[in-house]
Scaffold this active site. Structure first.
Site, PDB file in Angstrom:
ATOM      1  N   CYS A 130       0.831  -1.212   0.000  1.00 45.10           N
ATOM      2  CA  CYS A 130       0.000   0.000   0.000  1.00 45.10           C
ATOM      3  C   CYS A 130       0.858   1.253   0.000  1.00 45.10           C
ATOM      4  CB  CYS A 130      -0.929  -0.026   1.217  1.00 45.10           C
ATOM      5  SG  CYS A 130      -1.971   1.430   1.309  1.00 45.10           S
ATOM      6  N   CYS A 133      -0.512   4.121   2.126  1.00 45.47           N
ATOM      7  CA  CYS A 133      -0.388   3.975   3.585  1.00 45.47           C
ATOM      8  C   CYS A 133       1.070   4.115   4.021  1.00 45.47           C
ATOM      9  CB  CYS A 133      -0.875   2.605   4.056  1.00 45.47           C
ATOM     10  SG  CYS A 133      -2.275   1.941   3.172  1.00 45.47           S
ATOM     11  N   ASP A 134       1.985   3.435   3.339  1.00 46.40           N
ATOM     12  CA  ASP A 134       3.364   3.322   3.825  1.00 46.40           C
ATOM     13  C   ASP A 134       4.359   4.250   3.120  1.00 46.40           C
ATOM     14  OD1 ASP A 134       2.457   1.351   5.530  1.00 46.40           O
ATOM     15  OD2 ASP A 134       2.867  -0.273   4.119  1.00 46.40           O
TER      16      ASP A 134
END
Ligand SMILES: Cc1cc2nc3c(=O)[nH]c(=O)nc-3n(C[C@H](O)[C@H](O)[C@H](O)COP(=O)(O)OP(=O)(O)OC[C@H]3O[C@@H](n4cnc5c(N)ncnc54)[C@H](O)[C@@H]3O)c2cc1C
Length: 312
Positions: A130, A133-134
């Site tokens: 992701c 997200c990261d």
């Protein structure tokens, strides 16, 4: 005993919950991650009512409305589904057991694994599925994105604004993505495109430090030192949990009819986890609406009432 338990707290699960409680059904949603795949998107531009909305904002609105209506929500993973002799369902998580007269499976899709050495070992220690997200953890670092579809190119584009260098590694000779996205990626100076290239292994001591790649065109192997590997090679339906209760297609998606019924009475499926060809938020929500009303109708008929479909 719940009237309905929904497995999955993505847009399909929360929509089904809202519709079910409005029919006075005692409803529980058990979900691993509120918002489902929406967590991976950054902004949504095709959800009517909002020209553009941050996905976390839309998720919060869904969640708030679901809770306000009185749906119970549990952050947990369903590990086992059983059917009792009288036809009701028994659902187990690692910690608890729940019973319900009906079930809606809204488990969506999960990231496909690359299946290379080091992928599992370094998951969360440099390997990610992701970018949204990261990505921020890789500021001014070097990363690779693996894949050649819209998700991979989108990830490369997002990461090129954060990381110092992005290697876009794709096993075939061309991308399968929107032309505009391909042009955008090609225009970024810090994205190096590596076509016809396989990742052989992801390596490091405690975290990702390098990848070994193989170029199929010139048959050469190369090691690239980097900090992160973002795997974007598609999404799959992980439906083994309910395999005994449903028919599935070759992609393991659950086959449903127009009322979202499966082969097991009382067990319905909705959203990306079904064999519906298109995977979008509004489609998942529409199918979930049908599933909740079908579950209600199923219980009404079982109780001997005449189901009256009301259009509100
Ligand atoms: C990067 C990205 C961008 C996107 N952008 C858009 C967009 O702009 N517009 C649009 O319309 N669509 C977009 N989509 C698609 C959209 O997110 C999906 O179609 C939608 O989320 C499907 O909803 P769902 O509820 O069916 O499944 P999901 O969103 O996949 O939710 C399923 C939920 O079930 C949970 N679950 C699975 N198994 C279990 C279990 N055993 N126990 C408990 N919980 C479980 C999962 O953890 C997850 O939380 C995007 C998708 C991605 C990946």
């Amino acid at each position: 005993m719940y009237d309905l338990i929904i497995i999955g707290s993505g847009p399909a699960g929360m929509t089904a919950g809202i519709y079910a409680v409005r029919r006075e059904m005692k409803t529980l949603i058990i979900g691993k991650e509120v918002g489902g795949q929406m967590v991976w998107a950054s902004e949504i531009e095709n959800y009517p009512g909002f020209e553009k909305i941050k996905s976390f904002e839309l998720i919060n609105k869904f969640k708030q409305q679901t809770l306000n209506f009185g749906v119970e929500m549990k952050d947990d993973e369903v590990k086992l589904v059983e059917k009792a002799e009288d036809g009701h369902f028994i659902l187990h998580t690692n910690r608890e057991t729940f019973e319900a007269k009906t079930v809606i499976v809204a488990m969506g899709l999960s990231p496909r694994r690359l299946a290379v050495e080091g992928e599992v070992e370094f998951n969360g220690r440099g390997v990610s599925y992701c970018a949204n997200c990261d990505g921020p953890f890789f500021k001014n670092k070097k990363v690779a994105v693996v894949g050649g579809g819209n998700s991979a190119l989108d990830a490369a584009e997002v990461l090129s604004k954060i990381a110092s260098q992005v290697y876009l590694v794709h096993h075939s000779a061309s991308f399968k993505a929107f032309d505009s996205l391909i042009d955008e990626v090609k225009s970024r100076e810090n994205i190096e495109i590596m076509l016809n290239t396989d990742i052989k292994s992801i390596e490091g001591a405690n975290k990702v430090e390098k990848i070994k790649i193989y170029n199929k065109s010139d048959e050469t192997e190369k090691v690239i030192e980097l900090d992160g590997v973002f795997i974007e090679v598609g999404r799959i339906a992980s439906t083994d949990l309910v395999a005994d209760f449903v028919d599935r297609n070759e992609k393991h998606q659950i086959i449903v009819n127009s009322k979202t019924e499966t082969k097991t009475p009382g067990l319905f499926a909705a959203g990306d986890v079904t064999d519906c060809e298109f995977k979008q938020i509004t489609i998942a929500m529409g199918q979930a609406t049908v599933a909740a009303l079908s579950a209600y109708q199923y219980l009404q008929l079982k109780n001997g009432s005449n189901f009256v479909a009301k259009n509100y």
